[in-house]
Design an enzyme around this catalytic site. Structure first.
Site, PDB file in Angstrom:
ATOM      1  N   HIS A   1       0.833  -1.223   0.000  1.00  0.00           N
ATOM      2  CA  HIS A   1       0.000   0.000   0.000  1.00  0.00           C
ATOM      3  C   HIS A   1       0.863   1.268   0.000  1.00  0.00           C
ATOM      4  CE1 HIS A   1      -3.363  -2.684   1.212  1.00  0.00           C
ATOM      5  NE2 HIS A   1      -2.416  -3.272   1.918  1.00  0.00           N
TER       6      HIS A   1
ATOM      7  N   SER B   1      14.450  21.361 -16.298  1.00  0.00           N
ATOM      8  CA  SER B   1      13.227  22.113 -16.501  1.00  0.00           C
ATOM      9  C   SER B   1      13.578  23.398 -17.227  1.00  0.00           C
ATOM     10  CB  SER B   1      12.601  22.440 -15.153  1.00  0.00           C
ATOM     11  OG  SER B   1      11.760  23.567 -15.278  1.00  0.00           O
TER      12      SER B   1
ATOM     13  N   LYS C   1      15.737  21.628 -11.096  1.00  0.00           N
ATOM     14  CA  LYS C   1      15.065  20.358 -11.310  1.00  0.00           C
ATOM     15  C   LYS C   1      15.823  19.369 -12.181  1.00  0.00           C
ATOM     16  CE  LYS C   1      10.869  19.632 -11.210  1.00  0.00           C
ATOM     17  NZ  LYS C   1       9.540  19.447 -11.781  1.00  0.00           N
TER      18      LYS C   1
ATOM     19  N   GLU D   1       9.254   8.074 -16.245  1.00  0.00           N
ATOM     20  CA  GLU D   1       7.831   8.423 -16.371  1.00  0.00           C
ATOM     21  C   GLU D   1       7.266   7.837 -17.660  1.00  0.00           C
ATOM     22  OE1 GLU D   1       9.160  12.714 -15.469  1.00  0.00           O
ATOM     23  OE2 GLU D   1       7.009  12.759 -15.192  1.00  0.00           O
TER      24      GLU D   1
END
Ligand code: ARG
Length: 452
Positions: free
Chosen positions: A151, A272, A278, A285
């Site tokens: 979980h 970024s 970043k 992804e």
């Protein structure tokens, strides 16, 4: 003179045309045509002279396709028609003899079977490369503790080697599924003609031998209508991509500031355009997002084949767009996964710290009570109350005094306190397949043997 009095509507020509998609079948189409014409000559259906002229023409066509100088035309419907048209331009009318005893229906089924065979072999190799990358990472971080999750809540600590090896077993099953695809393209479709067989005494075994098929499709109707082997590839690719999406998801989580378990190599991340600090795990992804694309292709081909009457229907032309994109997407995903795993740097301290939460010892303490004869439910209740006391008071279990522990249960003695040491939680998982180091070493050896 054609059967048609009117020219094709341009939109009909567009919807009917598959050349942009099926161009990449050319190497298989040429190989097939060589084998087919050699067989026709061996059977006396084509003269040796015509065969040689066709072969010389195919050589020239192949050279053009290879170096990109092949003059495609707006009215070439598909790669099969384009090659035959060009062959006839180069070799003369004899080019028109190549299609004797063959239909585009058995021709395209054969090209696609050859393509799938190669795609399956290549995919298996790439899965093996990824397995090797994950295995190396598992071996290099064999005994690094981190939390195991259920979980997405910290559950029980495991070793990173153990966690990474989980992916090796997923990939091993992917490898087996992709190997199975190879067994589904053993039979040669060619020779089935349009659907019923051909009016010539052909030698299908000879063609099968030359093209590397171990047999010939036993039923001509099935031969031209069958696309099961594409479904099989797409199913295997879907499951594999789904596995990679889980790996990608973990890399995204783990590389976040919140987890900090891993730093992905610069080569596999992007910056970024606006936030200079970043470092984005885009490839990981995309592993997540590419999987449903492949599953979509599987679902789409089921849609194409669903309720399709025998035998060939033009619907089948829509098999390739799904197949090719799935092959290309899976290839990229496997390469990206291997690249990221090989270059990732895992953060031992962060993982160990996350796995040091003493509440993780809860199950172990409960098990100790069970070993002393207490029913598991009762033990579970005692430890649950203890955990609650820890959470509510904001104090670690090891900060509880001896008396406090004994106040919860007479069983919570010094031996129970001893279980609050991280190493004991890991090394207690001694069952086969568990996270105790000897078991992980055993597992690693088994996994290595798979790749040997
Ligand atoms: N481009 C077609 C396909 O990919 C080739 C077969 C066409 N056959 C036919 N009878 N029109 O399926």
């Amino acid at each position: 003179m054609s059967r048609f009095a009117e020219p094709q509507d341009p939109d009909f020509a567009s919807i009917n045309r598959s050349l942009d998609v099926d161009q990449r079948l050319w190497p298989y189409d040429i190989a097939q045509s060589r084998a087919h014409s050699r067989m026709l000559a061996a059977q006396g259906i084509l003269s040796n002279e015509d065969r040689d002229a066709i072969h010389a023409g195919l050589d020239a066509v192949e050279a053009e396709l290879r170096d990109g100088s092949f003059p495609f035309r707006e009215d070439d419907e598909d790669i099969h028609m384009a090659i035959e048209r060009r062959l006839t331009e180069i070799a003369g009318p004899v080019g028109g003899r190549l299609h004797t005893a063959r239909s585009r229906n058995d021709q395209v089924a054969t090209d696609v079977a050859l393509f799938v065979r190669e795609a399956a072999i290549e995919s298996v190799e790439r899965v093996e490369e990824l397995m090797a990358a994950v295995l190396d990472a598992a071996e290099a971080h064999l005994d690094w503790p981190l939390p195991g999750y259920t979980h997405l809540q910290r559950a029980q600590p495991v070793y990173l080697g153990h966690h990474l090896l989980a992916y090796v077993w997923m990939l091993q099953r992917d490898r087996e599924r992709l190997q199975f695809v190879g067994t589904q393209v053993r039979d040669l479709p060619l020779g089935a003609g349009a659907l019923a067989g051909v009016n010539f005494d052909t030698d299908r075994r000879m063609v099968a031998d030359e093209l590397g098929f171990s047999g010939v499709a036993p039923n001509s109707l099935d031969a031209v209508a069958n696309r099961d082997f594409i479904l099989d590839f797409l199913a295997a690719a879907s499951t594999c991509a789904t596995h990679l999406s889980r790996l990608g998801a973990e890399l995204v989580l783990w590389s976040s500031e919140e987890f900090g378990f891993v730093v992905l190599a610069d080569a596999w991340t992007s910056g970024s355009s606006i936030m200079p600090q970043k470092k984005n795990p885009d490839a990981a992804e995309l592993l997540r997002a590419k999987a449903p694309r492949i599953v979509g292709h599987l679902s789409a081909l089921h849609g194409v084949l669903h309720a399709l009457p025998l035998t060939y229907n033009k619907d089948l032309q829509e098999d390739k767009v799904h197949l090719f994109d799935a092959v290309d997407t899976l290839r990229l995903c496997l390469a990206a996964a291997a690249g990221m795993v090989r270059s990732a740097s895992f953060k031992r301290d962060r993982m160990a710290q996350a796995a040091s939460d003493e509440l993780i010892a809860a199950t172990d303490i409960a098990d100790l009570l069970v070993k002393r004869g207490m029913p598991f439910r009762e033990a579970h209740g005692i430890v649950a109350r203890l955990v609650r006391a820890s959470v509510e008071s904001g104090r670690k279990l090891s900060e509880f005094t001896r008396e406090e522990l004994l106040g919860h249960s007479a069983e919570l003695d010094d031996e129970a306190r001893g279980l609050l040491v991280q190493e004991s939680w890991l090394e207690s998982k001694i069952s086969e397949g568990g996270t105790a180091l000897p078991r992980v070493r055993e597992q690693l050896a088994r996994a290595r043997a798979l790749l040997a």
